[in-house]
Write a protein that holds these residues in place. Structure first.
Motif, PDB file in Angstrom:
ATOM      1  N   GLY A 136      -6.647   8.570  99.501  1.00  0.00           N
ATOM      2  CA  GLY A 136      -6.941   9.333  98.298  1.00  0.00           C
ATOM      3  C   GLY A 136      -5.929   9.220  97.193  1.00  0.00           C
ATOM      4  N   ALA A 137      -4.636   9.303  97.522  1.00  0.00           N
ATOM      5  CA  ALA A 137      -3.608   9.225  96.490  1.00  0.00           C
ATOM      6  C   ALA A 137      -3.637   7.856  95.817  1.00  0.00           C
ATOM      7  N   ASN A 138      -3.720   6.810  96.619  1.00  0.00           N
ATOM      8  CA  ASN A 138      -3.763   5.461  96.039  1.00  0.00           C
ATOM      9  C   ASN A 138      -5.019   5.243  95.198  1.00  0.00           C
ATOM     10  N   ASP A 139      -6.132   5.845  95.612  1.00  0.00           N
ATOM     11  CA  ASP A 139      -7.362   5.750  94.822  1.00  0.00           C
ATOM     12  C   ASP A 139      -7.156   6.334  93.434  1.00  0.00           C
ATOM     13  N   MET A 140      -6.513   7.493  93.363  1.00  0.00           N
ATOM     14  CA  MET A 140      -6.325   8.134  92.070  1.00  0.00           C
ATOM     15  C   MET A 140      -5.213   7.481  91.254  1.00  0.00           C
ATOM     16  N   ILE A 141      -4.214   6.932  91.928  1.00  0.00           N
ATOM     17  CA  ILE A 141      -3.185   6.162  91.201  1.00  0.00           C
ATOM     18  C   ILE A 141      -3.819   4.945  90.552  1.00  0.00           C
ATOM     19  N   ALA A 142      -4.672   4.246  91.310  1.00  0.00           N
ATOM     20  CA  ALA A 142      -5.354   3.070  90.759  1.00  0.00           C
ATOM     21  C   ALA A 142      -6.254   3.438  89.588  1.00  0.00           C
ATOM     22  N   ALA A 143      -6.787   4.661  89.607  1.00  0.00           N
ATOM     23  CA  ALA A 143      -7.675   5.116  88.530  1.00  0.00           C
ATOM     24  C   ALA A 143      -6.900   5.660  87.334  1.00  0.00           C
ATOM     25  N   GLY A 144      -5.556   5.703  87.436  1.00  0.00           N
ATOM     26  CA  GLY A 144      -4.740   6.058  86.275  1.00  0.00           C
ATOM     27  C   GLY A 144      -4.213   7.470  86.223  1.00  0.00           C
ATOM     28  N   ILE A 145      -4.140   8.170  87.356  1.00  0.00           N
ATOM     29  CA  ILE A 145      -3.710   9.561  87.349  1.00  0.00           C
ATOM     30  C   ILE A 145      -2.300   9.734  86.784  1.00  0.00           C
ATOM     31  N   LEU A 146      -1.459   8.717  86.885  1.00  0.00           N
ATOM     32  CA  LEU A 146      -0.073   8.861  86.439  1.00  0.00           C
ATOM     33  C   LEU A 146       0.131   8.500  84.963  1.00  0.00           C
ATOM     34  N   GLU A 147      -0.947   8.141  84.279  1.00  0.00           N
ATOM     35  CA  GLU A 147      -0.854   7.764  82.861  1.00  0.00           C
ATOM     36  C   GLU A 147      -1.845   8.572  82.019  1.00  0.00           C
ATOM     37  N   ASN A 148      -1.671   8.459  80.707  1.00  0.00           N
ATOM     38  CA  ASN A 148      -2.604   9.059  79.717  1.00  0.00           C
ATOM     39  C   ASN A 148      -2.863  10.549  79.932  1.00  0.00           C
ATOM     40  N   PRO A 149      -1.834  11.387  79.854  1.00  0.00           N
ATOM     41  CA  PRO A 149      -0.446  11.094  79.508  1.00  0.00           C
ATOM     42  C   PRO A 149       0.376  10.686  80.731  1.00  0.00           C
ATOM     43  N   HIS A 150       1.489  10.011  80.455  1.00  0.00           N
ATOM     44  CA  HIS A 150       2.394   9.574  81.517  1.00  0.00           C
ATOM     45  C   HIS A 150       3.011  10.771  82.225  1.00  0.00           C
ATOM     46  N   VAL A 151       3.012  10.736  83.548  1.00  0.00           N
ATOM     47  CA  VAL A 151       3.570  11.815  84.360  1.00  0.00           C
ATOM     48  C   VAL A 151       5.080  11.605  84.530  1.00  0.00           C
ATOM     49  N   ASP A 152       5.851  12.667  84.279  1.00  0.00           N
ATOM     50  CA  ASP A 152       7.306  12.600  84.394  1.00  0.00           C
ATOM     51  C   ASP A 152       7.814  13.061  85.749  1.00  0.00           C
TER      52      ASP A 152
END
Length: 387
Positions: A136-152
């Motif tokens: 699940g985490a990798n699925d959402m990382i691939a879908a851009g969860i850490l960007e737009n906006p960028h997660v700090d």
């Protein structure tokens, strides 16, 4: 602002959310009903939820920095025997407390939205599927969860069979990596009374099981932690028929990426070598690249310990032993500063006799609003202190 008091006002609502999720447990990557429920609640709370991969995300606040708060939503393929009135009847069970995680983050979402004008940045919510199968985490990382906006920075809370309200943490590496594997041993089947005419895959599988333990005991520095476990072995259909195939399944857990890579390769080498010795063949399948160990960022941990103790009382946050079990939130921890807490939902002494992944496990629902308050307090204060 006393966010614990505000969270306490949501106690009945968070419990109702949890019981609905518990009774309607779903497993895996595709959680149609759970996703629909989460999006409905977020919309009711005034947010604009969106799909991200197979999960759900939403933003609260404006500007920078951005703190991500994560909850996993999936259950286990387990027939429930908890005796709860809201038990799931479909052969699936929230035996790992992900219904608590989701309900707590929904509560935090409502609180944060109500105080959105006070936020000094943005909170990004991450409701993810498939933690139990480490997808699940990798699925959402691939879908851009850490960007737009960028997660700090990122934070997650997981339930633990421990004293109610205790927030456990580990400095450095908090829990293990995970590599899930399947080994198919291919022999030649035939009559059990004539093994010399066959190639016995059960015999080969037994030798593989024994040989793989030397990775733990003879090939890795004893100062390093590694657990290689075969948890499933299947072969045959009758007492007098030698099967043509045996299947073994298991996991590798480590705290070191170099050890992780070495153990994966040695598993392949050993399986192929043993099979060649006994005239068998094998297929080895790993589920992707696996997940890394969980790295707790030291400064983020120091900050959040202070916030939690200020909120719930001194020494609420306490150090605990690192865990060999895995949590796929670790996939975020190698990309952004992250911290994972383990929140007590009842100990044996408090009448909660079973741990997670047990079909009889029960949890103290008094923990849910406390977890929601922790998420809220940590988000508000971290954003304010990191302008």
């Amino acid at each position: 602002m006393n966010y614990y008091k505000r969270a306490l006002e949501l106690k009945e609502e968070t419990i109702a959310n949890r019981r609905y999720l518990h009774e309607h447990a779903e497993t895996g990557l595709h959680l149609e009903n759970t996703v629909e429920f989460v999006m409905k609640r977020l919309t009711e709370y005034g947010l604009n939820p969106e799909r991200c991969g197979e999960g759900v995300t939403a933003l609260i606040g404006q500007g920078e920095p951005v703190l991500l708060l994560r909850a996993d939503m999936d259950a286990l393929p387990l027939t429930e025997e908890s005796g709860e009135s809201f038990s799931c009847k479909t052969g699936k069970m929230h035996a790992c407390g992900h219904d608590f995680h989701t309900s707590a983050l929904l509560g935090a979402a409502k609180l944060l939205k109500a105080h959105e004008s006070e936020l000094k940045g943005q909170v990004k919510l991450m409701f993810q599927p498939a933690e139990e199968i480490m997808d699940g985490a990798n699925d959402m990382i691939a879908a851009g969860i850490l960007e737009n906006p960028h997660v700090d920075a990122a934070m997650a809370i997981h339930v633990l069979h421990d004293s109610l309200g205790k927030a456990g943490y580990t400095r450095g590496t908090g829990c293990g990596s995970s590599d899930v594997f399947t080994i198919k041993v291919k022999g030649i089947g035939g009559h059990g009374a004539a093994p010399h005419r066959n190639v016995d895959p059960i015999n080969v599988a037994c030798h593989i099981q024994l040989a793989l333990q030397t990775i733990n005991s003879r090939e890795i520095n004893p100062n390093e932690l590694i657990v290689l476990t075969i948890c499933s072995m299947h072969a045959g259909t009758a007492a007098n028929i030698m099967p043509a195939e045996a299947v073994l399944q298991g996991t590798i857990r480590t705290m070191n990426m170099d050890v992780k890579a070495f153990a994966r390769q040695r598993l392949i080498d050993i399986c192929e070598g043993v099979c060649k010795t006994f005239r068998a063949e094998c297929e080895i399948d790993f589920i992707g690249e696996g997940i890394p160990p969980m790295y707790n960022d030291d400064q983020l941990l120091t900050d959040t310990i202070r916030y939690i103790d200020d909120l719930l009382g001194e020494s609420t946050a306490q150090p605990i032993e690192r865990m060999t079990g895995s949590e796929d939130f670790s996939a975020l921890s190698v990309k952004v500063p992250s911290v994972l807490y383990w929140f007590g939902t009842g100990s044996t002494e408090e009448g909660y006799n079973y741990g997670v992944h047990d079909c009889r496990v029960t949890f103290n629902e008094e923990a849910i609003h406390k977890m929601a308050a922790v998420y809220t307090e940590c988000a508000m204060r971290w954003l304010e202190e990191h302008q």
